[in-house]
Design a protein around this motif. Structure first.
Motif, short mmCIF file in Angstrom:
data_model
loop_
_atom_site.label_atom_id
_atom_site.label_comp_id
_atom_site.label_asym_id
_atom_site.label_seq_id
_atom_site.Cartn_x
_atom_site.Cartn_y
_atom_site.Cartn_z
N LYS A 90 1.54 7.18 -6.29
CA LYS A 90 -0.04 8.02 -6.89
C LYS A 90 0.71 9.45 -6.48
N MET A 91 1.40 9.41 -5.76
CA MET A 91 2.17 11.28 -5.50
C MET A 91 2.57 11.75 -5.63
N MET A 144 0.89 -1.58 -0.02
CA MET A 144 -0.08 -0.38 -0.20
C MET A 144 1.09 1.38 0.06
N GLY A 145 1.88 0.67 0.57
CA GLY A 145 2.83 2.59 0.82
C GLY A 145 3.30 2.35 -0.61
N TRP A 159 1.54 1.74 -3.42
CA TRP A 159 0.84 2.08 -4.12
C TRP A 159 0.57 3.41 -4.35
N LEU A 160 0.74 4.08 -2.72
CA LEU A 160 0.71 5.67 -2.12
C LEU A 160 1.76 6.17 -2.87
N LEU A 161 3.04 5.91 -2.86
CA LEU A 161 4.20 6.97 -3.47
C LEU A 161 4.46 6.74 -4.74
N THR A 178 -3.99 12.38 -10.40
CA THR A 178 -3.17 11.28 -10.13
C THR A 178 -2.79 10.33 -11.48
#
Length: 593
Positions: free
Chosen positions: A46-47, A39-40, A42-44, A62
Motif C-alpha cells: 500500500k505504501m 500485515m507488514g 500488505w502495508l508495504l 493507494t
C-alpha cells in the motif's frame, strides 16, 4: 571406599529433538509473527502504491497503478532523483541499515548480532523501500519485506526472555512470512529460510517458521487476490527431451548471475571512490535510472508486468533484448549506489528475459524457457537451488514442471559455486569482514564417540600416595595440569589438579592424608567410551576442566579425553574431506602383482 562417580549422558542434550515447552512456546509466538509479517507486506504494498501515485500522478491514493501510465517527459529524469535524495537523507540521519536490499543485513543480524534488530529499521526500511520503488527505483518489494518481517519477529522476540537461537527462529519466521505474503510462495519461503537465513535444520526452528508461513499464507488469501502471482499458459508438457534445454538455460543463467553479482560490487566500489558523502550516491545513481526510463519506461518500478509479459510470450525479441540490457544497467547502478530495494524481482526479469530469448531457439516455448531462466538466475545469484526451483513453480502455478526447473536451478547453482566465491548476499558481508559459509554438514562431534579420540596410555597417581608426595610430584612435573587417581584394581578414585594439590599445604592434617582420603567425598564426573564427543565438549566447557576420565562399566579407568583430544575430531573430519584414496583398483593391481 571409592569416591562417587557421576556418569555423563552419552548424548548431548542439545541433540534431543523431542518436542518441549520451549518449542511449543515458539510455535505460539510464530502465530503472531506470521500475522505481523503478512500485515507488514500488505502495508508495504500500500505504501508503494501511495508513493507511486504521489510521485507520478500527483494525488493521494493507494490504488495500484503502473508508472508507464504516467505522463512521460522530464519527470522521468527528475522523479527518481527526488526519491533518492529523500532516501539518502533517511539513511544519513535515520539508519544506514536501510541501504541495499536487506537480506545481507538480516543474515548479519542472525550470525553476528544475536538476532536483534532495532525498531528504527522496522520503521524506516519499508518506508524507504516504498519511496525508492514508488519514485521509479527498479526494485521489487521482497528484499525490504524480508528485512521488515525479520525486524517484526526480532522485536517481538526481544519483548520476552529468549535465547539468541530462539530470537533467530522468530526473526526468520517473520522474514519468511513476509515473503509468503508478497509472492504467495509458502514452500519457497520455507526453503529460503533453510538455505539462506537459518543456518541450521532443527525442529525448534523449522516448525515455528512453517507455522508463521502458513499463517501468513492464510492472511494473504484474505488480503490479496488468491492464486499464483504470475499465471500463464504453458504449451509444453513434462518430457525428458526438455531436460537438455533446461540444463543449457541453467548454464547461461548461472553465468549471468556471476556477471550481475560481479558488476554490482564493481559499481559499488566505484561509488566508494567518489569524493562526496555517501548520502548523495543514490541521487547520482538515479540519474542513470531516469535515463533508462527514457529509453524504456518499463524498467521503472517493480516491473511485475514485465515478468507476466515474458511468461506470456507477448514481447518481441528486440523488446526483450532492450529490457534485458536497460533493466540490468539501471538495477546494478541504482543498487550499487546504496539506495533501498530488493533483488528477487529484478533477477526474475533478467533471468526471464534471457530465458525468453533462448526460448526462440530451444524446445518448450518462450514461456517455459522464461520460467526456467527465472529459476536458474535465482539459484545462481542467491546460492539457493531448491528455493529457485520451487519459487518459479509456485509463482507461476506450474508445479508439474518442477523436474525441469530443478535441472535448470541446480545447473546454475553448480556454475555459480565453481566460478564465484560467494553469493550476491554473502559477498556484501565478506566486504565487511564477515565471511559466511552457506554449507550444511553434520557436526562431527555429534557422531564421534570418546573411544575414537581418547588417550588410552594414561599416567595415573596411586590412591595410597601421600599428599606431601603428591605436592612434590606437581612441583617437579609440569607436563599435565591434572592426573587421574586409581586404586590397586585400577578403579578410578578421582582427578587431582595442580591447584588442588598446592592448596593442601594449608591443611593442618596435610602430612597424614593420602590421595584416596582427600578424594573420598568428592564427586567425579566420568564418561563411557561410547559417549559422543559433543557431550564431552559441553561438559569440559561448562566445568572449565581440562580433562574428563573415561571408565568402563566396572568403574575402571580406560582413558581420558582432553580439550586437545577433541581437536582430533576436527582433524579427522578435514582428513576425510580432503584425502582422496583408491581402493578397488589398488586391490586389483596388488593381486596382479
Amino acid at each position: 571406599m571409592n569416591a562417587p562417580l557421576v556418569n555423563l549422558p552419552r548424548r548431548n542434550k542439545t541433540a534431543d529433538h523431542s518436542v518441549d515447552r520451549r518449542m511449543l512456546g515458539l510455535i505460539v509466538m510464530s502465530l503472531l509473527v506470521g500475522s505481523g509479517g503478512a500485515m507488514g507486506a500488505w502495508l508495504l504494498l500500500k505504501m508503494i502504491a501511495l508513493a507511486t501515485n504521489l510521485f507520478w500522478f500527483g494525488h493521494f491514493s493507494t490504488d495500484t497503478r503502473a508508472i508507464t501510465e504516467a505522463h512521460q517527459g522530464i519527470n522521468v529524469l527528475l522523479t527518481p532523483v527526488l526519491g533518492s535524495l529523500i532516501i539518502g537523507v533517511m539513511a544519513r540521519f535515520g539508519s544506514e541499515k536501510i541501504k541495499g536490499h536487506g537480506i545481507p543485513e538480516a543474515i548479519e543480524a542472525i550470525l553476528y548480532g544475536e538476532s536483534r534488530m532495532s525498531p528504527k529499521v522496522a520503521l524506516l526500511k519499508p518506508l524507504s523501500a516504498a519511496i525508492s520503488i514508488g519514485s521509479g527505483g527498479p526494485f521489487g518489494a521482497e528484499g525490504p519485506i524480508i528485512m521488515t518481517g525479520g525486524a517484526i519477529g526480532s522485536l517481538f522476540a526481544q519483548s520476552f526472555h529468549l535465547s539468541a537461537a530462539e530470537r533467530k527462529t522468530l526473526l526468520v519466521a517473520g522474514a519468511a512470512a513476509g515473503m509468503t505474503a508478497i509472492f504467495n510462495t509458502p514452500l519457497a519461503a520455507v526453503l529460503l529460510a533453510i538455505e539462506v537465513l537459518l543456518f541450521e535444520w532443527k525442529p525448534r526452528s523449522f516448525v515455528p517458521v512453517v507455522t508463521a508461513v502458513m499463517v501468513s499464507w492464510c492472511w494473504r488469501n484474505v488480503l490479496f487476490t488468491p492464486g499464483p502471482l504470475f499465471p500463464f499458459h504453458s504449451v509444453a508438457s513434462l518430457s525428458g527431451s526438455l531436460v537438455p534445454g533446461a540444463v543449457a538455460l541453467g548454464i547461461i543463467t548461472g553465468v549471468l548471475a556471476i556477471v550481475l553479482s560481479n558488476g554490482l560490487y564493481r559499481i559499488e566500489d566505484l561509488f566508494h571512490r567518489l569524493p562526496i558523502h555517501w548520502m548523495w550516491w543514490p541521487a547520482l545513481g538515479s540519474i542513470v535510472v531516469g535515463a533508462g526510463g527514457l529509453i524504456n519506461p518499463h524498467v521503472l518500478g517493480t516491473g511485475y508486468d514485465n515478468i507476466q509479459n515474458l511468461l506470456d510470450g507477448s514481447l518481441a525479441m528486440q523488446a526483450i533484448m532492450l529490457l534485458l540490457v536497460v533493466k540490468g544497467v539501471v538495477w546494478l547502478v541504482s543498487l550499487g549506489s546504496g539506495t533501498s530495494g530488493g533483488v528477487v524481482a529484478p533477477l526474475l526479469i533478467l533471468g526471464g528475459a534471457l530465458g525468453a530469448l533462448a526460448g526462440h531457439f530451444l524446445p518448450g516455448g518462450v514461456g517455459l524457457c522464461a520460467m526456467l531462466g527465472m529459476a536458474g538466475i535465482l539459484s545462481g545469484a542467491m546460492r539457493a537451488p531448491l528455493t529457485g526451483a520451487l519459487f518459479a513453480a509456485e509463482v507461476t502455478g506450474h508445479v508439474a514442471l518442477l523436474p525441469l526447473l530443478l535441472a535448470a536451478s541446480v545447473t546454475a547453482y553448480a556454475i555459480s559455486v565453481m566460478l564465484m566465491p560467494r553469493s550476491i548476499f554473502t559477498e556484501r558481508l565478506a566486504r565487511r569482514g564477515r565471511h559466511v559459509l552457506q554449507e550444511y554438514h553434520v557436526d562431527p562431534l555429534e557422531t564421534t564417540p570418546a573411544s575414537s579420540v581418547m588417550t588410552q596410555d594414561v599416567q595415573t597417581l596411586p590412591g595410597d600416595l601421600s599428599a606431601s608426595a603428591a605436592v612434590a610430584f606437581f612441583l617437579r612435573e609440569h607436563r599435565h595440569h591434572s592426573y587421574p587417581v586409581v586404586d590397586n584394581q585400577h578403579q578410578l578414585l578421582g582427578v587431582v589438579s595442580r591447584e588442588a594439590a598446592l592448596e593442601w599445604q594449608n591443611r593442618a592434617d596435610y602430612h597424614t592424608l593420602t590421595l584416596a582420603d582427600l578424594l573420598l567425598n568428592q564427586t567425579q564426573t566420568v564418561a563411557a567410551s561410547d559417549t559422543l564427543c559433543a557431550a564431552l565438549a559441553d561438559h569440559l566447557f561448562d566445568s572449565q576442566h581440562n580433562m574428563l576420565p573415561i571408565v568402563d562399566s566396572h568403574g575402571q579407568l580406560t582413558g581420558v579425553v582432553t580439550r586437545f583430544d577433541l581437536l582430533k575430531v576436527r582433524g579427522t573430519w578435514r582428513r576425510h574431506e580432503g584425502s582422496r584414496q583408491r581402493f578397488i583398483g589398488a586391490r586389483l593391481s596388488s593381486h596382479r602383482g
